[in-house]
Design a protein around this motif. Sequence first.
Motif, PDB file in Angstrom:
ATOM      1  N   TRP A   7      33.211  32.123  42.250  1.00 20.72           N
ATOM      2  CA  TRP A   7      32.328  33.205  41.789  1.00 20.72           C
ATOM      3  C   TRP A   7      32.470  34.424  42.694  1.00 20.72           C
ATOM      4  O   TRP A   7      32.597  35.559  42.226  1.00 20.72           O
ATOM      5  CB  TRP A   7      30.886  32.721  41.781  1.00 20.72           C
ATOM      6  CG  TRP A   7      29.891  33.765  41.387  1.00 20.72           C
ATOM      7  CD1 TRP A   7      29.504  34.102  40.124  1.00 20.72           C
ATOM      8  CD2 TRP A   7      29.174  34.631  42.275  1.00 20.72           C
ATOM      9  NE1 TRP A   7      28.582  35.125  40.150  1.00 20.72           N
ATOM     10  CE2 TRP A   7      28.361  35.474  41.462  1.00 20.72           C
ATOM     11  CE3 TRP A   7      29.118  34.783  43.658  1.00 20.72           C
ATOM     12  CZ2 TRP A   7      27.518  36.449  42.001  1.00 20.72           C
ATOM     13  CZ3 TRP A   7      28.289  35.750  44.194  1.00 20.72           C
ATOM     14  CH2 TRP A   7      27.500  36.563  43.370  1.00 20.72           C
ATOM     15  N   LEU A   8      32.466  34.200  44.018  1.00 24.68           N
ATOM     16  CA  LEU A   8      32.581  35.298  44.968  1.00 24.68           C
ATOM     17  C   LEU A   8      33.947  35.978  44.855  1.00 24.68           C
ATOM     18  O   LEU A   8      34.041  37.219  44.891  1.00 24.68           O
ATOM     19  CB  LEU A   8      32.366  34.770  46.395  1.00 24.68           C
ATOM     20  CG  LEU A   8      32.482  35.813  47.518  1.00 24.68           C
ATOM     21  CD1 LEU A   8      31.459  36.926  47.332  1.00 24.68           C
ATOM     22  CD2 LEU A   8      32.301  35.140  48.876  1.00 24.68           C
ATOM     23  N   GLN A  10      35.842  36.214  42.249  1.00 17.87           N
ATOM     24  CA  GLN A  10      35.840  37.056  41.045  1.00 17.87           C
ATOM     25  C   GLN A  10      35.143  38.386  41.310  1.00 17.87           C
ATOM     26  O   GLN A  10      35.618  39.437  40.868  1.00 17.87           O
ATOM     27  CB  GLN A  10      35.119  36.336  39.898  1.00 17.87           C
ATOM     28  CG  GLN A  10      35.865  35.153  39.312  1.00 17.87           C
ATOM     29  CD  GLN A  10      35.050  34.497  38.231  1.00 17.87           C
ATOM     30  OE1 GLN A  10      34.826  35.066  37.162  1.00 17.87           O
ATOM     31  NE2 GLN A  10      34.579  33.289  38.504  1.00 17.87           N
ATOM     32  N   LYS A  11      34.029  38.333  42.000  1.00 20.38           N
ATOM     33  CA  LYS A  11      33.272  39.560  42.283  1.00 20.38           C
ATOM     34  C   LYS A  11      34.086  40.507  43.161  1.00 20.38           C
ATOM     35  O   LYS A  11      34.116  41.722  42.919  1.00 20.38           O
ATOM     36  CB  LYS A  11      31.953  39.222  42.972  1.00 20.38           C
ATOM     37  CG  LYS A  11      30.990  38.395  42.127  1.00 20.38           C
ATOM     38  CD  LYS A  11      30.583  39.114  40.851  1.00 20.38           C
ATOM     39  CE  LYS A  11      29.618  38.279  40.023  1.00 20.38           C
ATOM     40  NZ  LYS A  11      29.284  38.913  38.727  1.00 20.38           N
ATOM     41  N   LEU A  12      34.751  39.965  44.160  1.00 23.58           N
ATOM     42  CA  LEU A  12      35.510  40.796  45.088  1.00 23.58           C
ATOM     43  C   LEU A  12      36.738  41.425  44.428  1.00 23.58           C
ATOM     44  O   LEU A  12      37.216  42.474  44.876  1.00 23.58           O
ATOM     45  CB  LEU A  12      35.935  39.967  46.303  1.00 23.58           C
ATOM     46  CG  LEU A  12      34.813  39.473  47.215  1.00 23.58           C
ATOM     47  CD1 LEU A  12      35.360  38.551  48.290  1.00 23.58           C
ATOM     48  CD2 LEU A  12      34.078  40.656  47.855  1.00 23.58           C
ATOM     49  N   ARG A  14      36.887  42.148  41.079  1.00 22.39           N
ATOM     50  CA  ARG A  14      36.498  42.602  39.738  1.00 22.39           C
ATOM     51  C   ARG A  14      37.183  43.915  39.368  1.00 22.39           C
ATOM     52  O   ARG A  14      37.656  44.081  38.236  1.00 22.39           O
ATOM     53  CB  ARG A  14      34.984  42.760  39.649  1.00 22.39           C
ATOM     54  CG  ARG A  14      34.531  43.339  38.302  1.00 22.39           C
ATOM     55  CD  ARG A  14      33.030  43.513  38.261  1.00 22.39           C
ATOM     56  NE  ARG A  14      32.363  42.218  38.209  1.00 22.39           N
ATOM     57  CZ  ARG A  14      31.038  42.089  38.241  1.00 22.39           C
ATOM     58  NH1 ARG A  14      30.268  43.158  38.377  1.00 22.39           N
ATOM     59  NH2 ARG A  14      30.479  40.897  38.146  1.00 22.39           N
ATOM     60  N   ARG A  15      37.242  44.859  40.276  1.00 21.52           N
ATOM     61  CA  ARG A  15      37.822  46.160  39.947  1.00 21.52           C
ATOM     62  C   ARG A  15      39.290  46.013  39.549  1.00 21.52           C
ATOM     63  O   ARG A  15      39.728  46.591  38.547  1.00 21.52           O
ATOM     64  CB  ARG A  15      37.697  47.120  41.131  1.00 21.52           C
ATOM     65  CG  ARG A  15      38.279  48.502  40.851  1.00 21.52           C
ATOM     66  CD  ARG A  15      38.039  49.447  42.002  1.00 21.52           C
ATOM     67  NE  ARG A  15      38.656  50.751  41.755  1.00 21.52           N
ATOM     68  CZ  ARG A  15      38.611  51.765  42.610  1.00 21.52           C
ATOM     69  NH1 ARG A  15      37.973  51.638  43.772  1.00 21.52           N
ATOM     70  NH2 ARG A  15      39.206  52.910  42.311  1.00 21.52           N
ATOM     71  N   GLU A 250      33.168  28.088  36.876  1.00 27.12           N
ATOM     72  CA  GLU A 250      33.636  29.275  37.585  1.00 27.12           C
ATOM     73  C   GLU A 250      35.134  29.291  37.800  1.00 27.12           C
ATOM     74  O   GLU A 250      35.759  30.352  37.769  1.00 27.12           O
ATOM     75  CB  GLU A 250      32.901  29.406  38.927  1.00 27.12           C
ATOM     76  CG  GLU A 250      31.417  29.705  38.795  1.00 27.12           C
ATOM     77  CD  GLU A 250      31.153  30.982  37.997  1.00 27.12           C
ATOM     78  OE1 GLU A 250      31.950  31.940  38.100  1.00 27.12           O
ATOM     79  OE2 GLU A 250      30.156  31.017  37.259  1.00 27.12           O
ATOM     80  N   ASN A 254      37.514  32.133  36.501  1.00 28.06           N
ATOM     81  CA  ASN A 254      38.371  32.831  37.470  1.00 28.06           C
ATOM     82  C   ASN A 254      39.800  32.908  36.962  1.00 28.06           C
ATOM     83  O   ASN A 254      40.420  33.967  36.982  1.00 28.06           O
ATOM     84  CB  ASN A 254      38.319  32.113  38.813  1.00 28.06           C
ATOM     85  CG  ASN A 254      39.184  32.789  39.843  1.00 28.06           C
ATOM     86  OD1 ASN A 254      38.911  33.910  40.266  1.00 28.06           O
ATOM     87  ND2 ASN A 254      40.263  32.139  40.256  1.00 28.06           N
TER      88      ASN A 254
END
Length: 279
Positions: A7-8, A10-12, A14-15, A250, A254
């Motif tokens: 999850w983390l 993916q967030k990092l 995302r851009r 997740e 991912n």
Amino acid sequence: MREPAYWLYQKLTRRYRTELLSQLRSERKMPIAILFYHRVADSFPNGWTLSCRDFCRHLDWLQANYEIVSLAEAQARIRSETCDQPTAAITFDDGYADNAEFAIPELSRRGLTATYFVATEFIRTDSPFPHDKTAGVPLKPNTIDELRSFVEQGIEIGAHTRNHVDVGQVHGAQLREEIGGSVRELQQWLNVPIRYFAAPFGLPENLSQAAVDICHELGLDGFCSAYGAFNWPNHCGFHLRRIHADPGLERLKNWLTLDARKLDDQTQLPFKEPAYSQN
């Protein structure tokens, strides 16, 4: 800890993923994902079992984010010059009886299809797989009647050898009988064309040029590996790369939101695909 880590990650990233998705959409070069499962059940969980809850979570997310198509349609999009839709196909390997209790009915309830690869000798003899016997949990394989029921529910059946052998390590008449024999038995049992083969284990060392050539000589439409990568438009599409649908959600999200590790596949293949022409 894996689910929070994915999850983390993916967030990092995302851009990067958002920009890449926009680029691929504009170029109409969306990759095609082919997933593979083995067993969906809540009893006797192991490394190749997904819980019923996780399977439903997978399907919920896939239906919200991907167009789920048959393996043949996924192959057609791979062979097309362009693909502008997020596309996924679902497959299963081995042939566990538990899948008749939840996974296949759930796919049917949702109006979804899949390709279901089975090792025929275990079905013919009603025998558990050796790896399950070794683990002390001799899980039952599907029956022929269950396979017939799957076909009636819109599930395509594919070949997975007769004895779940590593086709990268067997040769000659044995190799031909493992692949061709499984195709022949399924055709006799089900009275339907068998169009696809999936290699047990499915990594580079588990395939060979001889196995690929036999699939082509048998007139199969393609074969599946477990290389853990996407498929791209404007390719031959005889070799269909698959991504394992791991437990949890997740990790699947991912992989399928364009993780670079699944996009940049530089695996040296131990075979060449036969030429394909739309004509």
